[in-house]
Design a protein around this motif. Structure first.
Motif, PDB file in Angstrom:
ATOM      1  N   LEU A  17       0.861  -1.170   0.000  1.00  0.00           N
ATOM      2  CA  LEU A  17       0.000   0.000   0.000  1.00  0.00           C
ATOM      3  C   LEU A  17       0.905   1.230   0.000  1.00  0.00           C
ATOM      4  O   LEU A  17       1.792   1.353   0.830  1.00  0.00           O
ATOM      5  CB  LEU A  17      -0.869  -0.026   1.252  1.00  0.00           C
ATOM      6  N   LEU A  18       0.681   2.093  -0.966  1.00  0.00           N
ATOM      7  CA  LEU A  18       1.432   3.342  -0.971  1.00  0.00           C
ATOM      8  C   LEU A  18       0.730   4.303  -0.022  1.00  0.00           C
ATOM      9  O   LEU A  18      -0.456   4.574  -0.177  1.00  0.00           O
ATOM     10  CB  LEU A  18       1.482   3.930  -2.384  1.00  0.00           C
ATOM     11  N   ASP A  19       1.477   4.767   0.960  1.00  0.00           N
ATOM     12  CA  ASP A  19       0.889   5.617   1.994  1.00  0.00           C
ATOM     13  C   ASP A  19       1.714   6.902   2.037  1.00  0.00           C
ATOM     14  O   ASP A  19       2.910   6.860   2.316  1.00  0.00           O
ATOM     15  CB  ASP A  19       0.954   4.874   3.337  1.00  0.00           C
ATOM     16  N   ALA A  20       1.072   8.018   1.723  1.00  0.00           N
ATOM     17  CA  ALA A  20       1.843   9.259   1.632  1.00  0.00           C
ATOM     18  C   ALA A  20       1.114  10.387   2.329  1.00  0.00           C
ATOM     19  O   ALA A  20      -0.118  10.478   2.290  1.00  0.00           O
ATOM     20  CB  ALA A  20       2.075   9.626   0.174  1.00  0.00           C
ATOM     21  N   CYS A  21       1.888  11.219   2.977  1.00  0.00           N
ATOM     22  CA  CYS A  21       1.355  12.407   3.628  1.00  0.00           C
ATOM     23  C   CYS A  21       2.502  13.380   3.695  1.00  0.00           C
ATOM     24  O   CYS A  21       3.443  13.187   4.459  1.00  0.00           O
ATOM     25  CB  CYS A  21       0.858  12.049   5.031  1.00  0.00           C
ATOM     26  N   PHE A  22       2.502  14.370   2.809  1.00  0.00           N
ATOM     27  CA  PHE A  22       3.657  15.272   2.804  1.00  0.00           C
ATOM     28  C   PHE A  22       3.306  16.641   2.254  1.00  0.00           C
ATOM     29  O   PHE A  22       2.223  16.867   1.716  1.00  0.00           O
ATOM     30  CB  PHE A  22       4.821  14.651   2.020  1.00  0.00           C
ATOM     31  N   ARG A  23       4.252  17.535   2.423  1.00  0.00           N
ATOM     32  CA  ARG A  23       4.152  18.926   2.009  1.00  0.00           C
ATOM     33  C   ARG A  23       5.358  19.267   1.184  1.00  0.00           C
ATOM     34  O   ARG A  23       6.461  18.864   1.505  1.00  0.00           O
ATOM     35  CB  ARG A  23       4.216  19.795   3.259  1.00  0.00           C
ATOM     36  N   LYS A  24       5.161  20.006   0.110  1.00  0.00           N
ATOM     37  CA  LYS A  24       6.307  20.390  -0.709  1.00  0.00           C
ATOM     38  C   LYS A  24       5.985  21.698  -1.418  1.00  0.00           C
ATOM     39  O   LYS A  24       4.965  21.814  -2.099  1.00  0.00           O
ATOM     40  CB  LYS A  24       6.589  19.282  -1.731  1.00  0.00           C
ATOM     41  N   THR A  40      12.354  16.325  -3.034  1.00  0.00           N
ATOM     42  CA  THR A  40      12.328  16.039  -1.605  1.00  0.00           C
ATOM     43  C   THR A  40      11.251  16.873  -0.932  1.00  0.00           C
ATOM     44  O   THR A  40      11.302  18.099  -0.988  1.00  0.00           O
ATOM     45  CB  THR A  40      13.694  16.384  -0.979  1.00  0.00           C
ATOM     46  N   PRO A  41      10.280  16.228  -0.302  1.00  0.00           N
ATOM     47  CA  PRO A  41       9.252  16.992   0.399  1.00  0.00           C
ATOM     48  C   PRO A  41       9.863  17.804   1.545  1.00  0.00           C
ATOM     49  O   PRO A  41      10.910  17.440   2.073  1.00  0.00           O
ATOM     50  CB  PRO A  41       8.314  15.913   0.953  1.00  0.00           C
ATOM     51  N   ASP A  42       9.183  18.896   1.884  1.00  0.00           N
ATOM     52  CA  ASP A  42       9.661  19.710   2.998  1.00  0.00           C
ATOM     53  C   ASP A  42       9.360  19.039   4.330  1.00  0.00           C
ATOM     54  O   ASP A  42      10.070  19.220   5.299  1.00  0.00           O
ATOM     55  CB  ASP A  42       9.008  21.096   2.952  1.00  0.00           C
ATOM     56  N   SER A  43       8.263  18.292   4.351  1.00  0.00           N
ATOM     57  CA  SER A  43       7.931  17.555   5.563  1.00  0.00           C
ATOM     58  C   SER A  43       7.015  16.412   5.204  1.00  0.00           C
ATOM     59  O   SER A  43       6.460  16.377   4.110  1.00  0.00           O
ATOM     60  CB  SER A  43       7.241  18.482   6.575  1.00  0.00           C
ATOM     61  N   GLY A  44       6.863  15.481   6.131  1.00  0.00           N
ATOM     62  CA  GLY A  44       5.924  14.382   5.913  1.00  0.00           C
ATOM     63  C   GLY A  44       6.611  13.034   5.782  1.00  0.00           C
ATOM     64  O   GLY A  44       7.787  12.883   6.137  1.00  0.00           O
ATOM     65  N   PHE A  50      10.525   7.712   2.805  1.00  0.00           N
ATOM     66  CA  PHE A  50      10.854   9.074   3.218  1.00  0.00           C
ATOM     67  C   PHE A  50      10.143   9.374   4.518  1.00  0.00           C
ATOM     68  O   PHE A  50       8.961   9.050   4.671  1.00  0.00           O
ATOM     69  CB  PHE A  50      10.401  10.061   2.130  1.00  0.00           C
ATOM     70  N   ASN A  51      10.876   9.934   5.438  1.00  0.00           N
ATOM     71  CA  ASN A  51      10.248  10.361   6.687  1.00  0.00           C
ATOM     72  C   ASN A  51      11.109  11.424   7.313  1.00  0.00           C
ATOM     73  O   ASN A  51      12.241  11.165   7.711  1.00  0.00           O
ATOM     74  CB  ASN A  51      10.074   9.168   7.631  1.00  0.00           C
ATOM     75  N   VAL A  52      10.572  12.627   7.374  1.00  0.00           N
ATOM     76  CA  VAL A  52      11.360  13.743   7.884  1.00  0.00           C
ATOM     77  C   VAL A  52      11.737  13.508   9.341  1.00  0.00           C
ATOM     78  O   VAL A  52      12.889  13.680   9.730  1.00  0.00           O
ATOM     79  CB  VAL A  52      10.596  15.070   7.730  1.00  0.00           C
ATOM     80  N   SER A  53      10.769  13.060  10.146  1.00  0.00           N
ATOM     81  CA  SER A  53      11.065  12.960  11.575  1.00  0.00           C
ATOM     82  C   SER A  53      12.060  11.835  11.855  1.00  0.00           C
ATOM     83  O   SER A  53      12.795  11.889  12.832  1.00  0.00           O
ATOM     84  CB  SER A  53       9.782  12.781  12.384  1.00  0.00           C
ATOM     85  N   GLU A  54      12.095  10.802  10.976  1.00  0.00           N
ATOM     86  CA  GLU A  54      13.102   9.743  11.170  1.00  0.00           C
ATOM     87  C   GLU A  54      14.359  10.008  10.355  1.00  0.00           C
ATOM     88  O   GLU A  54      15.269   9.173  10.316  1.00  0.00           O
ATOM     89  CB  GLU A  54      12.530   8.383  10.745  1.00  0.00           C
ATOM     90  N   ARG A  55      14.384  11.143   9.635  1.00  0.00           N
ATOM     91  CA  ARG A  55      15.495  11.483   8.753  1.00  0.00           C
ATOM     92  C   ARG A  55      15.782  10.379   7.747  1.00  0.00           C
ATOM     93  O   ARG A  55      16.923  10.041   7.450  1.00  0.00           O
ATOM     94  CB  ARG A  55      16.772  11.777   9.552  1.00  0.00           C
ATOM     95  N   THR A  56      14.715   9.783   7.252  1.00  0.00           N
ATOM     96  CA  THR A  56      14.858   8.756   6.219  1.00  0.00           C
ATOM     97  C   THR A  56      14.606   9.403   4.871  1.00  0.00           C
ATOM     98  O   THR A  56      13.630  10.129   4.715  1.00  0.00           O
ATOM     99  CB  THR A  56      13.817   7.632   6.424  1.00  0.00           C
TER     100      THR A  56
END
Lengths: 408, 226
Positions: free
Chosen positions: A33-40, A84-88, A98-104
């Motif tokens: 499942l592609l699961d995305a939640c981000f801001r760019k 690269t998204p700014d956050s999410g 990709f995960n900003v909070s995990e720096r992935t």
């Protein structure tokens, strides 16, 4: 991590519309499942937008629909890792891309996201076969050749293996680009209007092949388009994007037949949208009469009145009326004995043929766009300047709230 | 014999060495210039382009100082080999590499930057590392630029004078190149010999440039890469 799936060389597509692979039990118990939640933040047409989305896409086609500059390509680029998204966060199954909070932030090459670009981006210095083998560098030569030949066969381009991209047709290029991406066994497939430049027949064939492939490889496919027909032809699910935001999502039927907002309406094919004011209501008949106020042409014979379905909001309230160009009938003489409540006289301003559809612009104090078949144009001998009557059923008039000042 | 063939072969040797080294050394520099998004990149570009505008004597002077026994590089070389880099063929190669750097790097970078970014992106989505993308996509599509850069640095080295004189001096068989030979002949008022050698160099340089422009219509840019 997902186990890399072995590609069965006989796997993939068959020429028939019902591939035998479809009946085979899924090779992967937990479908990704592609699961995305981000801001760019992104720039389109020298304006800055913020793309802010949250969605999930399961196996099968998810259509990304929206006008140019809505952020569709930026969205795909973020999923692929090209932007690269700014956050999410973005994940496929239990793999975090990709995960900003995990720096992935997995590099593009390690994401296993297949991406077919709008311009296809075939390597011009490599043959069709070398293009298709490009993503298989990690395999031994024999296996590489076997897999490439299987997918070339499945996409019916094995005869072109030794040709260069400049030597093959548009449809063949699309097939090559799809084969090159699919042979790498991606966990998600991104398609950025890959079929936009093709004629309807070629497009349908390629979509059939892609669908067959998807039956055997149940992965999420994000398919960007701004063609309404493609939304209906492909979509199990559609996400409507406008100015960086998701304005609607659901099944094509839900989203397109009952537009929630004007942006959606415009996007999904209300070629005719007018500002209107409720003139009178007829609760007993379940209808009301609306006066069109957005007249671009000087009124020369009173206002255009339309009978529409009854909605909430009393006399004098401002609404917007949307009418699909395909829902309007054209008559060359004043029609009699009709059930349709709206008959508007006018004159053809222009006729334009697109594919197998003729677009007529009819001036009747307002300007309406009408879609006709080639046969209808010829049998009615329609030509610019011809006097016509527009016939519109009450229930072909879709009412929407006026959201923003109308500037048509 | 009028033409000093020893000087001619030495020059040819120097030019081949320099363009071969630049073909290797120039690639990563050009790649960085073409693809880096560092905001101060233009400073590096300006440094690389300096030899185009700098008087060769200025460049030669600094190279001489840098190679001499008082500089760390010079001392290191002496401790390694027992003699100084200045006034040797190796020293000449180093000076010439710096002198011809922009003539290799600029065409390289321009052709790298001209490769469709979507092809590079496609390569990455197909699982290729940046190195593989470079060798399988960027470099093959930049062949005209690579030829141009190599040929221009070759031709430029063939004709250099100031840097050679400053760094190498005029030692026959070691650092005496064609252009210095011509200068010597003129100093000695031997115009006939100078003319023959000059004509040879002229014809040679024309041939190289003709090949470059014949191979590639937009052969060369001087200026920042987009």
């Amino acid at each position: 991590m997902n186990e890399p799936r072995a590609i069965d060389s006989a796997d993939g597509l068959t020429a028939s519309s019902q591939p035998p692979q479809a009946e085979r039990p899924s090779q992967k118990p937990n479908v990704p499942l592609l699961d995305a939640c981000f801001r760019k933040r992104f720039a389109a047409q020298s304006q800055e937008f913020v793309l802010e989305v949250e969605f999930q896409a399961g196996p099968g086609f998810t259509i990304l629909f929206g006008p140019s500059g809505a952020g569709k390509t930026t969205l795909l680029d973020c999923v692929a890792g090209l932007a690269t998204p700014d956050s999410g966060r973005i994940s496929v199954g239990d793999r975090t891309l990709f995960n900003v909070s995990e720096r992935t932030d997995l590099p593009v090459a390690k994401r296993r996201i297949g991406y077919v670009f709008q311009n296809l981006a075939l390597f011009p210095h490599l043959t069709v076969e070398q293009n298709v083998q490009y993503g298989l560098a990690h395999l031994p030569q024999a296996e590489r050749a076997a897999q490439a030949s299987a997918i070339l066969q499945a996409f019916r381009i094995e005869a072109l293996a030794q040709r260069y991209p400049r030597e093959i047709s548009g449809g063949e290029s699309q097939r090559t680009a799809l084969a090159r991406t699919l042979v790498t066994d991606p966990s998600v497939l991104l398609l950025d209007e890959p079929l936009a430049a093709l004629d309807a027949a070629t497009k349908t064939k390629i979509i059939d092949d892609l669908r067959s492939w998807n039956q055997a490889h149940r992965i999420p496919i994000l398919y960007v388009t701004h063609s309404r027909d493609e939304v209906f032809a492909l979509g199990e699910r559609v996400i409507v994007l406008d100015a960086g935001r998701i304005v609607a999502q659901g099944t094509p039927h839900e989203v397109i037949t009952a537009p929630l907002q004007e942006t959606v309406a415009q996007l999904v094919g209300f070629e005719n949208i007018f500002d209107a004011i409720v003139e009178s209501v007829h609760p007993a008949r379940g209808t009301m009469t609306c006066k069109i106020t957005s007249c671009r042409i000087a009124a020369d014979g009173g206002p255009v009145l339309l009978e529409t379905p009854l909605v909430r909001g009393g006399v004098g309230s401002a609404l917007r009326v949307g009418i699909r160009a395909g829902d309007i009938l054209l008559a060359t003489a004043p029609p009699v004995g009709l059930s349709a409540r709206n008959v508007i006289p006018g004159r053809i301003a222009s006729l334009e043929q697109r594919d197998v559809i003729v677009t007529a612009r009819v001036k009747c104090r307002i300007e309406m766009e009408v879609h006709l078949t080639l046969a209808a144009r010829d049998s009615l001998q329609l030509a610019p300047g011809r006097e016509v009557w527009l016939v519109i059923k009450t229930h072909s008039c879709h009412l929407m709230q006026q959201t923003t000042p109308h500037t048509r | 014999m009028a033409i000093d063939w020893q000087a001619f072969w030495l020059t040819l040797q120097l030019a081949v060495t320099v363009s071969a080294v630049l073909l290797v050394l120039g690639l990563p520099i050009a790649y960085w210039i073409a693809f880096s998004r560092w905001r101060w990149k233009f400073l590096v570009e300006a440094v690389v382009a300096l030899p185009i505008v700098l008087p060769p004597t200025v460049l030669g002077f600094y190279v001489l100082v840098a190679l001499g026994p008082r500089s760390p590089l010079g001392r290191w070389w002496i401790s390694l080999t027992g003699h100084t880099l200045a006034f040797t063929f190796s020293g000449l190669v180093i000076g010439s590499i710096l002198y011809s750097l922009p003539f290799a790097v600029q065409p390289f970078a321009a052709s790298f930057a001209g490769v469709d970014r979507k092809l590079i992106a496609a390569s990455a989505t197909l699982g290729a590392s940046p190195l593989r993308t470079f060798f399988r996509v960027i470099a093959p599509l930049s062949v005209p630029g690579l030829i141009t850069g190599a040929a221009l640095s070759f031709a430029h080295t063939m004709g250099e004078f100031g840097v050679v004189l400053m760094v190498g001096g005029n030692i026959p068989g070691v650092t005496r190149t064609v252009s210095i030979d011509i200068f010597d002949r003129v100093q000695a008022s031997d115009y006939a010999a100078a003319n023959q050698t000059a004509l040879l160099l002229l014809a040679f340089s024309f041939a190289v440039l003709a090949i470059v422009y014949g191979l590639n219509r937009k052969a060369w840019v001087i200026g920042p890469v987009k």
